[in-house]
Design a protein around this motif. Structure first.
Motif, PDB file in Angstrom:
ATOM      1  N   LYS A  72       0.808  -1.226   0.000  1.00  0.00           N
ATOM      2  CA  LYS A  72       0.000   0.000   0.000  1.00  0.00           C
ATOM      3  C   LYS A  72       0.838   1.271   0.000  1.00  0.00           C
ATOM      4  O   LYS A  72       0.538   2.206  -0.726  1.00  0.00           O
ATOM      5  N   VAL A  73       1.901   1.317   0.797  1.00  0.00           N
ATOM      6  CA  VAL A  73       2.702   2.531   0.884  1.00  0.00           C
ATOM      7  C   VAL A  73       3.309   2.886  -0.481  1.00  0.00           C
ATOM      8  O   VAL A  73       3.349   4.057  -0.868  1.00  0.00           O
ATOM      9  N   LEU A  74       3.768   1.893  -1.239  1.00  0.00           N
ATOM     10  CA  LEU A  74       4.322   2.166  -2.572  1.00  0.00           C
ATOM     11  C   LEU A  74       3.231   2.539  -3.561  1.00  0.00           C
ATOM     12  O   LEU A  74       3.418   3.412  -4.411  1.00  0.00           O
ATOM     13  N   ARG A  75       2.092   1.877  -3.455  1.00  0.00           N
ATOM     14  CA  ARG A  75       0.962   2.196  -4.334  1.00  0.00           C
ATOM     15  C   ARG A  75       0.528   3.647  -4.118  1.00  0.00           C
ATOM     16  O   ARG A  75       0.340   4.406  -5.074  1.00  0.00           O
ATOM     17  N   ASP A  76       0.403   4.059  -2.849  1.00  0.00           N
ATOM     18  CA  ASP A  76       0.006   5.434  -2.533  1.00  0.00           C
ATOM     19  C   ASP A  76       1.060   6.435  -2.996  1.00  0.00           C
ATOM     20  O   ASP A  76       0.734   7.493  -3.535  1.00  0.00           O
ATOM     21  N   LEU A  77       2.333   6.107  -2.796  1.00  0.00           N
ATOM     22  CA  LEU A  77       3.413   6.997  -3.224  1.00  0.00           C
ATOM     23  C   LEU A  77       3.404   7.166  -4.734  1.00  0.00           C
ATOM     24  O   LEU A  77       3.541   8.281  -5.247  1.00  0.00           O
ATOM     25  N   LYS A  78       3.208   6.079  -5.451  1.00  0.00           N
ATOM     26  CA  LYS A  78       3.168   6.152  -6.909  1.00  0.00           C
ATOM     27  C   LYS A  78       2.023   7.056  -7.373  1.00  0.00           C
ATOM     28  O   LYS A  78       2.211   7.894  -8.261  1.00  0.00           O
ATOM     29  N   MET A  79       0.864   6.919  -6.741  1.00  0.00           N
ATOM     30  CA  MET A  79      -0.282   7.764  -7.108  1.00  0.00           C
ATOM     31  C   MET A  79       0.018   9.236  -6.825  1.00  0.00           C
ATOM     32  O   MET A  79      -0.315  10.104  -7.623  1.00  0.00           O
ATOM     33  N   ARG A  80       0.675   9.518  -5.679  1.00  0.00           N
ATOM     34  CA  ARG A  80       1.027  10.905  -5.337  1.00  0.00           C
ATOM     35  C   ARG A  80       1.995  11.498  -6.343  1.00  0.00           C
ATOM     36  O   ARG A  80       1.860  12.643  -6.777  1.00  0.00           O
ATOM     37  N   ILE A  81       3.008  10.725  -6.721  1.00  0.00           N
ATOM     38  CA  ILE A  81       3.997  11.224  -7.680  1.00  0.00           C
ATOM     39  C   ILE A  81       3.345  11.459  -9.038  1.00  0.00           C
ATOM     40  O   ILE A  81       3.555  12.497  -9.673  1.00  0.00           O
ATOM     41  N   GLU A  82       2.543  10.497  -9.494  1.00  0.00           N
ATOM     42  CA  GLU A  82       1.898  10.633 -10.803  1.00  0.00           C
ATOM     43  C   GLU A  82       0.907  11.784 -10.839  1.00  0.00           C
ATOM     44  O   GLU A  82       0.690  12.386 -11.883  1.00  0.00           O
ATOM     45  N   ALA A  83       0.339  12.142  -9.687  1.00  0.00           N
ATOM     46  CA  ALA A  83      -0.597  13.269  -9.631  1.00  0.00           C
ATOM     47  C   ALA A  83       0.107  14.593  -9.902  1.00  0.00           C
ATOM     48  O   ALA A  83      -0.519  15.561 -10.328  1.00  0.00           O
ATOM     49  N   THR A  84       1.429  14.636  -9.697  1.00  0.00           N
ATOM     50  CA  THR A  84       2.183  15.865  -9.944  1.00  0.00           C
ATOM     51  C   THR A  84       2.782  15.908 -11.346  1.00  0.00           C
ATOM     52  O   THR A  84       3.358  16.918 -11.739  1.00  0.00           O
ATOM     53  N   CYS A  85       2.661  14.810 -12.084  1.00  0.00           N
ATOM     54  CA  CYS A  85       3.222  14.734 -13.443  1.00  0.00           C
ATOM     55  C   CYS A  85       2.279  15.381 -14.451  1.00  0.00           C
ATOM     56  O   CYS A  85       1.103  15.596 -14.179  1.00  0.00           O
ATOM     57  N   ALA A  86       2.812  15.634 -15.615  1.00  0.00           N
ATOM     58  CA  ALA A  86       1.996  16.152 -16.713  1.00  0.00           C
ATOM     59  C   ALA A  86       0.944  15.115 -17.087  1.00  0.00           C
ATOM     60  O   ALA A  86       1.165  13.916 -16.928  1.00  0.00           O
ATOM     61  N   PRO A  87      -0.215  15.569 -17.578  1.00  0.00           N
ATOM     62  CA  PRO A  87      -1.261  14.616 -17.969  1.00  0.00           C
ATOM     63  C   PRO A  87      -0.713  13.570 -18.946  1.00  0.00           C
ATOM     64  O   PRO A  87      -0.002  13.887 -19.885  1.00  0.00           O
ATOM     65  N   GLY A  88      -1.033  12.319 -18.676  1.00  0.00           N
ATOM     66  CA  GLY A  88      -0.576  11.237 -19.540  1.00  0.00           C
ATOM     67  C   GLY A  88       0.769  10.658 -19.145  1.00  0.00           C
ATOM     68  O   GLY A  88       1.135   9.564 -19.570  1.00  0.00           O
ATOM     69  N   ASP A  89       1.547  11.400 -18.330  1.00  0.00           N
ATOM     70  CA  ASP A  89       2.840  10.884 -17.866  1.00  0.00           C
ATOM     71  C   ASP A  89       2.609   9.971 -16.673  1.00  0.00           C
ATOM     72  O   ASP A  89       1.897  10.318 -15.736  1.00  0.00           O
ATOM     73  N   LYS A  90       3.213   8.812 -16.716  1.00  0.00           N
ATOM     74  CA  LYS A  90       3.099   7.864 -15.610  1.00  0.00           C
ATOM     75  C   LYS A  90       4.467   7.258 -15.333  1.00  0.00           C
ATOM     76  O   LYS A  90       5.314   7.187 -16.219  1.00  0.00           O
ATOM     77  N   LEU A  91       4.665   6.831 -14.102  1.00  0.00           N
ATOM     78  CA  LEU A  91       5.885   6.111 -13.763  1.00  0.00           C
ATOM     79  C   LEU A  91       5.848   4.741 -14.438  1.00  0.00           C
ATOM     80  O   LEU A  91       4.767   4.183 -14.649  1.00  0.00           O
ATOM     81  N   PRO A  92       6.997   4.177 -14.755  1.00  0.00           N
ATOM     82  CA  PRO A  92       6.992   2.851 -15.386  1.00  0.00           C
ATOM     83  C   PRO A  92       6.486   1.787 -14.421  1.00  0.00           C
ATOM     84  O   PRO A  92       6.493   1.975 -13.203  1.00  0.00           O
ATOM     85  N   THR A  93       6.049   0.690 -14.969  1.00  0.00           N
ATOM     86  CA  THR A  93       5.596  -0.464 -14.182  1.00  0.00           C
ATOM     87  C   THR A  93       6.310  -1.692 -14.706  1.00  0.00           C
ATOM     88  O   THR A  93       6.522  -1.830 -15.912  1.00  0.00           O
TER      89      THR A  93
END
Length: 121
Positions: A72-93
């Motif tokens: 959960k902690v990594l899932r939440d962190l990933k969502m927080r980081i992606e929320a600050t990215c440009a639209p359409g930009d996502k961290l790799p998986t």
């Protein structure tokens, strides 16, 4: 990199004396493996004086969707980081993987009632 852990962060672990090995070849280490600075056993404390570098940040490209769903902690962190990215930009998986089943936790109330491990019911 978030900067919460640096190369100077002390990594300590505890193991049983019988789990101790003399050496692990660096060729066996993966990019995400964290070298240990101090090993505590029931009978001694060992300072490894390792020169192996610590990982830098979170390797999102190594985390499968299945593993991320369990942490959960990594899932939440990933969502927080992606929320600050440009639209359409996502961290790799990382690639999909089949994970072993998780252990089932026995509720404390069940244990107290004698219906769990070690109960006399």
């Amino acid at each position: 990199m978030m900067g919460a852990i640096t190369a100077d962060t002390l990594v300590v672990t505890s193991i049983h004396d019988e789990q101790l090995v003399d050496d692990i070849p660096t060729s066996k280490l993966l990019r995400h493996d964290v070298p240990v600075d101090v090993i505590c056993t029931p009978t001694r404390v060992i300072y490894t004086n390792t020169k192996i570098p610590k990982p830098e940040g979170i390797y999102w490209d190594l985390l499968s969707p299945q593993k991320l769903a369990q942490i959960k902690v990594l899932r939440d962190l990933k969502m927080r980081i992606e929320a600050t990215c440009a639209p359409g930009d996502k961290l790799p998986t990382g690639p999909d993987e089949q994970l072993p089943p998780l252990a089932v936790r026995v509720e404390k109330e069940l244990l107290r009632a004698g219906g769990g491990r070690g109960g006399r019911g």
